[in-house]
Design a protein around this motif. Sequence first.
Motif, PDB file in Angstrom:
ATOM      1  N   ILE A  32     -26.958 -36.373  31.577  1.00 50.57           N
ATOM      2  CA  ILE A  32     -26.756 -35.064  32.200  1.00 50.57           C
ATOM      3  C   ILE A  32     -26.781 -35.232  33.717  1.00 50.57           C
ATOM      4  CG2 ILE A  32     -27.618 -32.707  32.487  1.00 50.57           C
ATOM      5  CD1 ILE A  32     -28.949 -32.921  29.771  1.00 50.57           C
ATOM      6  N   LYS A  33     -25.748 -34.709  34.367  1.00 49.38           N
ATOM      7  CA  LYS A  33     -25.691 -34.683  35.832  1.00 49.38           C
ATOM      8  C   LYS A  33     -25.464 -33.237  36.262  1.00 49.38           C
ATOM      9  CE  LYS A  33     -23.455 -39.239  36.218  1.00 49.38           C
ATOM     10  NZ  LYS A  33     -22.233 -39.941  36.702  1.00 49.38           N
ATOM     11  N   THR A  34     -26.183 -32.793  37.278  1.00 50.67           N
ATOM     12  CA  THR A  34     -25.996 -31.434  37.777  1.00 50.67           C
ATOM     13  C   THR A  34     -25.794 -31.444  39.291  1.00 50.67           C
ATOM     14  OG1 THR A  34     -28.369 -31.014  38.117  1.00 50.67           O
ATOM     15  CG2 THR A  34     -27.473 -30.515  35.945  1.00 50.67           C
ATOM     16  N   LEU A  35     -24.914 -30.562  39.749  1.00 52.77           N
ATOM     17  CA  LEU A  35     -24.627 -30.392  41.166  1.00 52.77           C
ATOM     18  C   LEU A  35     -24.630 -28.907  41.486  1.00 52.77           C
ATOM     19  CD1 LEU A  35     -21.690 -32.968  41.470  1.00 52.77           C
ATOM     20  CD2 LEU A  35     -24.035 -33.290  42.267  1.00 52.77           C
TER      21      LEU A  35
ATOM     22  N   ALA B 188     -28.182 -24.122  28.444  1.00 57.16           N
ATOM     23  CA  ALA B 188     -28.310 -22.828  29.133  1.00 57.16           C
ATOM     24  C   ALA B 188     -29.558 -22.720  30.010  1.00 57.16           C
ATOM     25  CB  ALA B 188     -28.275 -21.692  28.116  1.00 57.16           C
ATOM     26  N   PRO B 189     -30.715 -23.328  29.629  1.00 61.13           N
ATOM     27  CA  PRO B 189     -31.904 -23.215  30.496  1.00 61.13           C
ATOM     28  C   PRO B 189     -31.727 -23.798  31.893  1.00 61.13           C
ATOM     29  CG  PRO B 189     -32.551 -23.896  28.287  1.00 61.13           C
ATOM     30  CD  PRO B 189     -31.057 -23.942  28.337  1.00 61.13           C
ATOM     31  N   LEU B 190     -30.683 -24.583  32.119  1.00 65.02           N
ATOM     32  CA  LEU B 190     -30.448 -25.127  33.458  1.00 65.02           C
ATOM     33  C   LEU B 190     -29.977 -24.040  34.427  1.00 65.02           C
ATOM     34  CD1 LEU B 190     -28.796 -28.541  32.495  1.00 65.02           C
ATOM     35  CD2 LEU B 190     -31.130 -28.120  33.270  1.00 65.02           C
ATOM     36  N   GLU B 191     -29.630 -22.867  33.904  1.00 68.19           N
ATOM     37  CA  GLU B 191     -29.412 -21.621  34.665  1.00 68.19           C
ATOM     38  C   GLU B 191     -28.166 -21.598  35.543  1.00 68.19           C
ATOM     39  OE1 GLU B 191     -32.836 -19.660  36.467  1.00 68.19           O
ATOM     40  OE2 GLU B 191     -34.082 -21.284  35.658  1.00 68.19           O
ATOM     41  N   ARG B 192     -28.096 -22.527  36.504  1.00 71.29           N
ATOM     42  CA  ARG B 192     -27.006 -22.442  37.480  1.00 71.29           C
ATOM     43  C   ARG B 192     -26.648 -23.839  37.967  1.00 71.29           C
ATOM     44  NH1 ARG B 192     -26.244 -20.387  43.100  1.00 71.29           N
ATOM     45  NH2 ARG B 192     -28.478 -20.507  43.475  1.00 71.29           N
ATOM     46  N   GLY B 193     -25.397 -24.006  38.350  1.00 70.51           N
ATOM     47  CA  GLY B 193     -24.946 -25.285  38.865  1.00 70.51           C
ATOM     48  C   GLY B 193     -23.824 -25.859  38.011  1.00 70.51           C
ATOM     49  N   LYS B 194     -23.203 -26.893  38.519  1.00 66.25           N
ATOM     50  CA  LYS B 194     -22.185 -27.618  37.764  1.00 66.25           C
ATOM     51  C   LYS B 194     -22.891 -28.656  36.923  1.00 66.25           C
ATOM     52  CE  LYS B 194     -18.004 -30.396  38.253  1.00 66.25           C
ATOM     53  NZ  LYS B 194     -17.051 -31.042  39.194  1.00 66.25           N
ATOM     54  N   VAL B 195     -22.784 -28.523  35.594  1.00 68.27           N
ATOM     55  CA  VAL B 195     -23.502 -29.391  34.662  1.00 68.27           C
ATOM     56  C   VAL B 195     -22.492 -30.259  33.914  1.00 68.27           C
ATOM     57  CG1 VAL B 195     -25.046 -29.493  32.675  1.00 68.27           C
ATOM     58  CG2 VAL B 195     -25.333 -27.683  34.388  1.00 68.27           C
ATOM     59  N   GLU B 196     -22.645 -31.569  34.032  1.00 67.45           N
ATOM     60  CA  GLU B 196     -21.799 -32.512  33.299  1.00 67.45           C
ATOM     61  C   GLU B 196     -22.641 -33.176  32.211  1.00 67.45           C
ATOM     62  OE1 GLU B 196     -19.953 -35.287  35.885  1.00 67.45           O
ATOM     63  OE2 GLU B 196     -18.994 -33.764  37.141  1.00 67.45           O
ATOM     64  N   PHE B 197     -22.299 -32.879  30.963  1.00 65.41           N
ATOM     65  CA  PHE B 197     -23.012 -33.448  29.815  1.00 65.41           C
ATOM     66  C   PHE B 197     -22.090 -34.459  29.141  1.00 65.41           C
ATOM     67  CE2 PHE B 197     -24.001 -33.754  25.347  1.00 65.41           C
ATOM     68  CZ  PHE B 197     -25.387 -33.828  25.308  1.00 65.41           C
TER      69      PHE B 197
ATOM     70  N   GLN C 151     -22.266 -20.438  39.897  1.00 63.57           N
ATOM     71  CA  GLN C 151     -22.651 -20.031  38.550  1.00 63.57           C
ATOM     72  C   GLN C 151     -22.930 -21.278  37.705  1.00 63.57           C
ATOM     73  OE1 GLN C 151     -19.643 -18.497  39.850  1.00 63.57           O
ATOM     74  NE2 GLN C 151     -20.867 -16.763  40.523  1.00 63.57           N
ATOM     75  N   LEU C 152     -23.257 -21.040  36.430  1.00 61.73           N
ATOM     76  CA  LEU C 152     -23.441 -22.147  35.500  1.00 61.73           C
ATOM     77  C   LEU C 152     -22.066 -22.578  35.014  1.00 61.73           C
ATOM     78  CD1 LEU C 152     -25.324 -23.976  33.863  1.00 61.73           C
ATOM     79  CD2 LEU C 152     -25.348 -22.227  32.078  1.00 61.73           C
ATOM     80  N   ASP C 153     -21.675 -23.782  35.359  1.00 63.52           N
ATOM     81  CA  ASP C 153     -20.365 -24.328  35.011  1.00 63.52           C
ATOM     82  C   ASP C 153     -20.600 -25.613  34.221  1.00 63.52           C
ATOM     83  OD1 ASP C 153     -17.730 -24.993  34.839  1.00 63.52           O
ATOM     84  OD2 ASP C 153     -17.512 -25.624  36.935  1.00 63.52           O
ATOM     85  N   VAL C 154     -20.400 -25.552  32.897  1.00 67.63           N
ATOM     86  CA  VAL C 154     -20.764 -26.651  32.011  1.00 67.63           C
ATOM     87  C   VAL C 154     -19.525 -27.414  31.546  1.00 67.63           C
ATOM     88  CG1 VAL C 154     -21.904 -27.280  29.852  1.00 67.63           C
ATOM     89  CG2 VAL C 154     -22.802 -25.402  31.224  1.00 67.63           C
ATOM     90  N   PHE C 155     -19.576 -28.732  31.676  1.00 66.25           N
ATOM     91  CA  PHE C 155     -18.525 -29.624  31.169  1.00 66.25           C
ATOM     92  C   PHE C 155     -19.166 -30.545  30.141  1.00 66.25           C
ATOM     93  CE2 PHE C 155     -16.527 -33.837  31.337  1.00 66.25           C
ATOM     94  CZ  PHE C 155     -15.221 -33.505  30.961  1.00 66.25           C
ATOM     95  N   VAL C 156     -18.613 -30.563  28.919  1.00 65.72           N
ATOM     96  CA  VAL C 156     -19.184 -31.349  27.827  1.00 65.72           C
ATOM     97  C   VAL C 156     -18.161 -32.366  27.336  1.00 65.72           C
ATOM     98  CG1 VAL C 156     -20.126 -31.264  25.487  1.00 65.72           C
ATOM     99  CG2 VAL C 156     -20.694 -29.457  27.116  1.00 65.72           C
ATOM    100  N   LYS C 157     -18.579 -33.619  27.273  1.00 61.15           N
ATOM    101  CA  LYS C 157     -17.729 -34.694  26.753  1.00 61.15           C
ATOM    102  C   LYS C 157     -18.446 -35.365  25.594  1.00 61.15           C
ATOM    103  CE  LYS C 157     -15.193 -38.856  28.117  1.00 61.15           C
ATOM    104  NZ  LYS C 157     -14.902 -39.812  29.222  1.00 61.15           N
TER     105      LYS C 157
END
Length: 286
Positions: free
Chosen positions: A23-26, A53-62, A30-36
């Motif tokens: 998991i990388k977050t920047l 979802a608990p990460l709340e906000r940020g660009k999340v790369e999973f 808003q909460l912007d989730v990318f899942v691979k």
Amino acid sequence: MKSMTGYAKVQSTIGDKKLNIEIKTLNSKQLDVFVKLPTAYRSRELDIRALLAPLERGKVEFTMSEESSNNIATLNEELLASRYEAVCRVASRLGADSSQLLANLVYSNDIWNGVDEQSLSDDEWAILEADIRRAVELTDQFRTDEGAVLERDFHRHVDLIERLLSQIPPYEAERIETAKERIRRYMAEAAVKDVDQNRFEQELIYYLEKLDITEEKVRLQKHIDYFRQTMANEPSCGKKLGFVAQEMGREINTTGSKANHVEIQRIVVAMKDELEKIKEQLGNVL
């Protein structure tokens, strides 16, 4: 306080399979989730997004990847050839370009022997879910640690703004006397006679009230106090701190426009510089 920058890597073992969860977050508004995910796990994408979802906000790369197993996938050449010939015949009949057909067909999982397309069982998902939750917790802890660094930096800048604010009062009395003397000199140079002293005092008071910065100083101090309270009491405070910083800037700017004194102007410039340093980092706060 938490930063929006985070990272975590966890290895999950399900039977003879080993999965790497990353998991990388920047920062993001808003909460912007990318899942691979590998193909076999795509049916669980919505569940995984819910766990993030608990990460709340940020660009999340999973990203989840499966380590190579002992079973090496082999190409089913006959199946690939038959499909390629069939698709080429259709493309020729339609007059379509067939140059990329072979490259596209290679990505079909069913032409590779040894590729498991089955979805996770409930027991396997329970193991993977627990490991994803752990990765989210580690990411959140990373954000908390980064947030503590930001908070110390913000305190340093806010403390300096407060110290600069305390340097203004000694110049205020000098500024008022200078303004009074300037008005008297202008009147003397203009050879104004028969001045109504009461009216003169009223006009002088009105002019000096326009230069008064007491309210600006009081409000700025309150904003500084509120900025500190918000950092201490609210983990997800980035947007609120941004609003408070805007109000601090408003009071500093008004103080500068009313200053009419070179030393106060110098102090105002220094406060603006510290506030800009705060604003530069606020975009990284959750």
